[in-house]
Design a protein around this motif. Structure first.
Motif, PDB file in Angstrom:
ATOM      1  N   PHE A 106     -64.118  -9.129 -80.920  1.00 16.51           N
ATOM      2  CA  PHE A 106     -64.401  -8.568 -79.605  1.00 16.51           C
ATOM      3  C   PHE A 106     -65.369  -7.402 -79.792  1.00 16.51           C
ATOM      4  O   PHE A 106     -65.459  -6.852 -80.889  1.00 16.51           O
ATOM      5  CB  PHE A 106     -63.083  -8.099 -78.981  1.00 16.51           C
ATOM      6  CG  PHE A 106     -63.185  -7.665 -77.560  1.00 16.51           C
ATOM      7  CD1 PHE A 106     -63.296  -8.593 -76.536  1.00 16.51           C
ATOM      8  CD2 PHE A 106     -63.166  -6.315 -77.235  1.00 16.51           C
ATOM      9  CE1 PHE A 106     -63.391  -8.191 -75.211  1.00 16.51           C
ATOM     10  CE2 PHE A 106     -63.258  -5.903 -75.917  1.00 16.51           C
ATOM     11  CZ  PHE A 106     -63.372  -6.845 -74.909  1.00 16.51           C
TER      12      PHE A 106
ATOM     13  N   HIS B 193     -64.609  -2.043 -63.457  1.00 17.45           N
ATOM     14  CA  HIS B 193     -65.256  -1.675 -64.719  1.00 17.45           C
ATOM     15  C   HIS B 193     -66.360  -2.692 -64.980  1.00 17.45           C
ATOM     16  O   HIS B 193     -66.152  -3.892 -64.818  1.00 17.45           O
ATOM     17  CB  HIS B 193     -64.184  -1.696 -65.815  1.00 17.45           C
ATOM     18  CG  HIS B 193     -64.646  -1.405 -67.201  1.00 17.45           C
ATOM     19  ND1 HIS B 193     -65.754  -0.649 -67.487  1.00 17.45           N
ATOM     20  CD2 HIS B 193     -64.112  -1.755 -68.401  1.00 17.45           C
ATOM     21  CE1 HIS B 193     -65.882  -0.555 -68.806  1.00 17.45           C
ATOM     22  NE2 HIS B 193     -64.912  -1.232 -69.382  1.00 17.45           N
TER      23      HIS B 193
ATOM     24  N   GLU C 270     -67.947  -3.454 -67.809  1.00 21.80           N
ATOM     25  CA  GLU C 270     -68.122  -4.112 -69.106  1.00 21.80           C
ATOM     26  C   GLU C 270     -68.008  -5.630 -68.911  1.00 21.80           C
ATOM     27  O   GLU C 270     -67.264  -6.115 -68.055  1.00 21.80           O
ATOM     28  CB  GLU C 270     -67.109  -3.593 -70.138  1.00 21.80           C
ATOM     29  CG  GLU C 270     -67.543  -3.962 -71.551  1.00 21.80           C
ATOM     30  CD  GLU C 270     -66.845  -3.160 -72.655  1.00 21.80           C
ATOM     31  OE1 GLU C 270     -65.892  -2.415 -72.365  1.00 21.80           O
ATOM     32  OE2 GLU C 270     -67.274  -3.301 -73.820  1.00 21.80           O
TER      33      GLU C 270
ATOM     34  N   ASP D 103     -66.673  -8.139 -70.204  1.00 21.20           N
ATOM     35  CA  ASP D 103     -65.421  -8.907 -70.246  1.00 21.20           C
ATOM     36  C   ASP D 103     -64.721  -8.919 -68.890  1.00 21.20           C
ATOM     37  O   ASP D 103     -63.824  -9.739 -68.667  1.00 21.20           O
ATOM     38  CB  ASP D 103     -64.481  -8.393 -71.354  1.00 21.20           C
ATOM     39  CG  ASP D 103     -64.304  -6.888 -71.357  1.00 21.20           C
ATOM     40  OD1 ASP D 103     -65.219  -6.168 -70.929  1.00 21.20           O
ATOM     41  OD2 ASP D 103     -63.234  -6.428 -71.808  1.00 21.20           O
ATOM     42  N   HIS D 104     -65.122  -8.017 -67.993  1.00 16.54           N
ATOM     43  CA  HIS D 104     -64.508  -7.992 -66.650  1.00 16.54           C
ATOM     44  C   HIS D 104     -65.493  -8.304 -65.522  1.00 16.54           C
ATOM     45  O   HIS D 104     -65.083  -8.726 -64.449  1.00 16.54           O
ATOM     46  CB  HIS D 104     -63.852  -6.632 -66.389  1.00 16.54           C
ATOM     47  CG  HIS D 104     -62.958  -6.214 -67.504  1.00 16.54           C
ATOM     48  ND1 HIS D 104     -61.827  -6.920 -67.832  1.00 16.54           N
ATOM     49  CD2 HIS D 104     -63.064  -5.221 -68.411  1.00 16.54           C
ATOM     50  CE1 HIS D 104     -61.261  -6.364 -68.891  1.00 16.54           C
ATOM     51  NE2 HIS D 104     -61.993  -5.337 -69.262  1.00 16.54           N
TER      52      HIS D 104
ATOM     53  N   HIS E 119     -62.448   2.820 -69.605  1.00 15.24           N
ATOM     54  CA  HIS E 119     -63.008   2.982 -70.916  1.00 15.24           C
ATOM     55  C   HIS E 119     -64.479   3.414 -70.910  1.00 15.24           C
ATOM     56  O   HIS E 119     -64.996   3.912 -71.908  1.00 15.24           O
ATOM     57  CB  HIS E 119     -62.820   1.603 -71.597  1.00 15.24           C
ATOM     58  CG  HIS E 119     -63.633   1.220 -72.724  1.00 15.24           C
ATOM     59  ND1 HIS E 119     -64.233   0.010 -72.870  1.00 15.24           N
ATOM     60  CD2 HIS E 119     -63.943   1.916 -73.836  1.00 15.24           C
ATOM     61  CE1 HIS E 119     -64.860  -0.076 -73.992  1.00 15.24           C
ATOM     62  NE2 HIS E 119     -64.714   1.055 -74.607  1.00 15.24           N
TER      63      HIS E 119
ATOM     64  N   ASP F 171     -58.764  -1.502 -68.215  1.00 18.04           N
ATOM     65  CA  ASP F 171     -58.555  -1.465 -69.676  1.00 18.04           C
ATOM     66  C   ASP F 171     -57.323  -0.653 -70.083  1.00 18.04           C
ATOM     67  O   ASP F 171     -56.672  -0.976 -71.091  1.00 18.04           O
ATOM     68  CB  ASP F 171     -59.777  -0.851 -70.362  1.00 18.04           C
ATOM     69  CG  ASP F 171     -60.908  -1.852 -70.583  1.00 18.04           C
ATOM     70  OD1 ASP F 171     -60.653  -3.064 -70.566  1.00 18.04           O
ATOM     71  OD2 ASP F 171     -62.049  -1.395 -70.775  1.00 18.04           O
TER      72      ASP F 171
ATOM     73  N   HIS G 213     -56.262  -6.662 -69.742  1.00 15.15           N
ATOM     74  CA  HIS G 213     -56.105  -7.453 -70.975  1.00 15.15           C
ATOM     75  C   HIS G 213     -54.624  -7.545 -71.308  1.00 15.15           C
ATOM     76  O   HIS G 213     -53.921  -6.530 -71.307  1.00 15.15           O
ATOM     77  CB  HIS G 213     -56.785  -6.783 -72.175  1.00 15.15           C
ATOM     78  CG  HIS G 213     -58.264  -6.659 -72.075  1.00 15.15           C
ATOM     79  ND1 HIS G 213     -59.113  -7.737 -72.118  1.00 15.15           N
ATOM     80  CD2 HIS G 213     -59.064  -5.562 -71.970  1.00 15.15           C
ATOM     81  CE1 HIS G 213     -60.363  -7.308 -72.036  1.00 15.15           C
ATOM     82  NE2 HIS G 213     -60.363  -6.003 -71.923  1.00 15.15           N
TER      83      HIS G 213
END
Ligand code: FEO
Length: 396
Positions: free
Chosen positions: A22, A79, A81, A83-84, A146, A165, A226
């Motif tokens: 990751f 967020h 980033e 991954d989201h 984050h 996160d 997560h």
């Protein structure tokens, strides 16, 4: 794929059993991960976060198959980033009218990643989104938990904190809830996640938790982005974060090293034996950095009151595996930990000095100038390393 959490709140994310690395190649995910997205269906239908980019089409197709895509009134992007937010472009391609609620920094990050002129609605702490049926989402900015754009959303009535996160873990499970999974596995992933990602933001973690606790809100669930959802004693992870955020350490020593011809390895083993014998209550852990998982090594550093770092001297410097981990350690800005350096050498012998400088720059308190041994340690050098280990145990 949908998992019903309450009569009006469902998980609609992606469990990624395949994931082994990751953040590029920076973080090992031994247990996979999940990208948790949630849909709230009150009078308004709202999506909270999406999933990682490779699963974007699958995610939006699932929303369509569940009859949710056409129903959505808004998406909350807590967020930016990837991954989201990775499925936002696909979602907004198919629903270009959908308003996107995020922080001011969220607009910058989302534009920076996707360059889309979406219908952004900037929110700040205390702003609300009325869901209908007497319920609302209350937004709480959570910068650096984050990224600068991060925020939490609290759903009144159901008392769910969508924390993104924060309080998460990289842990794939089809069981969804904290009380249904192996507790050792769960906490081992939680502490690894905190140690490797959140350590540098500990002061902000503590302040944010104190701010949220001061609101005295009931919390029935903490729905992270997560891993599992905390529903059994959900604030147990908040208490753990408070502990971890305050210069956390156990009675543990971690020895990080790499070796060329086994000499520095012999010093590491000898010092470990000396520390264990001098202080039987202390857990001593060794990581050969060219072989160990670097994130597991970092987790042990996080748990330790002191560390020893060893490398033989090469080219007036140190081995690359040690240098790489020291760079990572520097970025994590550990506090309240002691340290020293060691290593074998053949002629110039700079490695303990080089490592000591790196440790000092990384915020560790050096207990001495370190230990070095010429060529491969003989009986006398091993005895000296043992004495050094004993003295180290007495200083930490
Ligand atoms: Fe899970 Fe900072 O993204």
């Amino acid at each position: 794929m949908r998992k019903t959490l309450t009569p009006t709140v469902s998980w609609v994310g992606k469990t990624d059993w395949e994931l082994t690395r990751f953040h590029g190649d920076e973080y090992s995910t031994h247990k996979g991960s999940s990208y948790n997205s949630y849909v709230v269906e009150e009078e308004k239908t709202v999506l909270i976060d999406t999933v990682w980019l490779p699963y974007a089409k699958e995610f939006v197709d699932n929303l369509e198959a569940e009859g949710l895509l056409a129903k959505l009134d808004a998406v909350i992007a807590q967020h930016a980033e990837i991954d989201h937010s990775g499925a936002l472009p696909e979602l907004l391609r198919r629903r270009p009218d959908l308003p996107v609620y995020c922080t001011a920094n969220g607009v910058k990050s989302l534009k920076g990643h996707y360059h889309g002129n979406w219908d952004f609605h900037v929110v700040k702490t205390g702003d609300e989104y009325a869901l209908g049926n007497g319920k609302k989402l209350v937004f709480v900015e959570a910068p650096m938990l984050h990224w600068p754009d991060s925020m939490f959303s609290y759903m009144t009535g159901d008392a769910i904190l969508f924390s993104n996160d924060a309080f998460g873990q990289h842990y794939a499970s089809e069981r969804y809830y904290n009380d249904l999974v192996d507790q050792d596995e769960l906490y081992s992933e939680c502490i690894k996640y905190y140690a490797n990602i959140l350590t540098p933001f500990s002061a902000l973690v503590k302040a944010k938790i104190e701010q949220v606790l001061s609101l005295n809100l009931p919390v029935a669930m903490i729905a992270t982005s997560h891993g599992v959802i905390w529903r059994d004693n959900p604030t147990q992870i908040v208490q753990k974060y408070m502990e971890w955020a305050q210069d956390y350490k156990e009675d543990r020593v971690t020895i990080l090293y790499d070796t060329m011809w086994q000499g520095t390895r012999i010093l590491a083993d000898t010092m470990a034996k000396a520390i264990s014998e001098a202080s039987p209550s202390t857990t001593v852990v060794l990581h050969c950095l060219s072989k160990s998982d670097k994130n597991d090594a970092i987790t042990d550093v996080f748990r330790s009151k002191a560390i020893l770092v060893g490398s033989p001297t090469i080219g007036k410097g140190i081995l690359t595996a040690v240098a790489g981990s020291m760079e990572q350690i520097k970025g994590l800005r550990f506090k309240g930990k002691k340290a020293a350096a060691f290593g074998c050498y053949g002629w110039s012998g700079e490695s303990p000095k080089v490592i000591s400088e790196l440790l000092k720059d990384s915020g560790f308190e050096l207990v001495d100038d370190g230990f070095k041994a010429l060529w491969n340690p003989d009986k006398d050098a091993i005895a000296s390393a043992y004495e050094y280990g004993k003295a180290f145990a007495a200083k930490i």
